[in-house]
Design a protein around this motif. Structure first.
Motif, PDB file in Angstrom:
ATOM      1  N   UNK A  54      47.237  17.876   4.270  1.00 12.52           N
ATOM      2  CA  UNK A  54      48.405  19.815   4.520  1.00 12.52           C
ATOM      3  C   UNK A  54      49.638  19.435   4.887  1.00 12.52           C
ATOM      4  N   UNK A  55      49.738  18.172   3.753  1.00 15.19           N
ATOM      5  CA  UNK A  55      51.563  17.677   4.059  1.00 15.19           C
ATOM      6  C   UNK A  55      51.957  18.427   2.420  1.00 15.19           C
ATOM      7  N   UNK A  56      53.045  18.448   2.784  1.00 17.59           N
ATOM      8  CA  UNK A  56      54.135  18.740   1.561  1.00 17.59           C
ATOM      9  C   UNK A  56      53.613  17.899   0.946  1.00 17.59           C
ATOM     10  N   UNK A  57      53.956  17.693  -0.604  1.00 18.03           N
ATOM     11  CA  UNK A  57      53.648  17.357  -1.810  1.00 18.03           C
ATOM     12  C   UNK A  57      54.475  15.970  -1.810  1.00 18.03           C
ATOM     13  N   UNK A  58      56.028  16.437  -0.807  1.00 25.61           N
ATOM     14  CA  UNK A  58      57.516  15.606  -1.550  1.00 25.61           C
ATOM     15  C   UNK A  58      56.722  14.930  -0.358  1.00 25.61           C
ATOM     16  N   UNK A  59      56.165  14.589   0.573  1.00 27.52           N
ATOM     17  CA  UNK A  59      56.175  13.031   1.611  1.00 27.52           C
ATOM     18  C   UNK A  59      54.984  12.484   0.784  1.00 27.52           C
ATOM     19  N   UNK A  60      54.129  12.676  -0.280  1.00 26.11           N
ATOM     20  CA  UNK A  60      53.436  11.514  -0.685  1.00 26.11           C
ATOM     21  C   UNK A  60      54.026  10.875  -2.271  1.00 26.11           C
ATOM     22  N   UNK A  61      54.397   9.769  -1.672  1.00 24.53           N
ATOM     23  CA  UNK A  61      54.799   8.449  -2.497  1.00 24.53           C
ATOM     24  C   UNK A  61      53.608   7.827  -3.625  1.00 24.53           C
ATOM     25  N   UNK A  62      54.391   7.672  -5.082  1.00 22.35           N
ATOM     26  CA  UNK A  62      53.535   7.366  -6.340  1.00 22.35           C
ATOM     27  C   UNK A  62      53.418   5.670  -5.829  1.00 22.35           C
ATOM     28  N   UNK A  63      52.815   4.485  -4.990  1.00 19.10           N
ATOM     29  CA  UNK A  63      52.785   3.203  -4.963  1.00 19.10           C
ATOM     30  C   UNK A  63      52.906   2.697  -6.144  1.00 19.10           C
ATOM     31  N   UNK A  64      52.007   2.662  -7.002  1.00 18.50           N
ATOM     32  CA  UNK A  64      51.643   1.657  -8.126  1.00 18.50           C
ATOM     33  C   UNK A  64      50.646   3.345  -8.850  1.00 18.50           C
ATOM     34  N   UNK A  65      49.749   2.580 -10.314  1.00 19.59           N
ATOM     35  CA  UNK A  65      49.060   3.726 -10.995  1.00 19.59           C
ATOM     36  C   UNK A  65      49.224   4.958 -11.353  1.00 19.59           C
ATOM     37  N   UNK A  66      50.400   4.791 -11.957  1.00 16.94           N
ATOM     38  CA  UNK A  66      51.147   5.767 -12.908  1.00 16.94           C
ATOM     39  C   UNK A  66      50.406   6.184 -13.949  1.00 16.94           C
TER      40      UNK A  66
END
Length: 84
Positions: A62-74
């Motif tokens: 229930x958040x904006x996708x811009x608030x999620x940061x990929x830390x590892x595993x691209x």
């Protein structure tokens, strides 16, 4: 999973370990034994599957996708996202 169903987990600084299944029949987010498993219809080329996972996870939280940061595993099936 419905939009915002995992909203109780949306705490700033929280990290989400995700197991991804690309090229699935449908997009789905499920919580199995405390682990998040996300299946996406996107192909794992040029970051399309990762972008789809980020969008689905954000919707489930229930958040904006811009608030999620990929830390590892691209480029891996196991990914770690952090909520900023």
């Amino acid at each position: 999973m419905k939009k915002g169903e995992l909203g109780h987990l949306a705490v700033p600084g929280a990290e989400f370990a995700v197991r991804v299944t690309p090229r699935a029949a449908r997009n789905i987010v499920r919580l199995e034994g405390g682990a998040l498993k996300i299946a996406v219809t996107a192909v794992p080329e040029d970051g399309r599957a990762t972008a789809a996972v980020q969008e689905l996870l954000a919707e489930a939280l229930g958040i904006a996708k811009s608030r999620l940061v990929l830390v590892r595993g691209a480029t891996a099936r196991d990914k770690l996202f952090r909520l900023d």
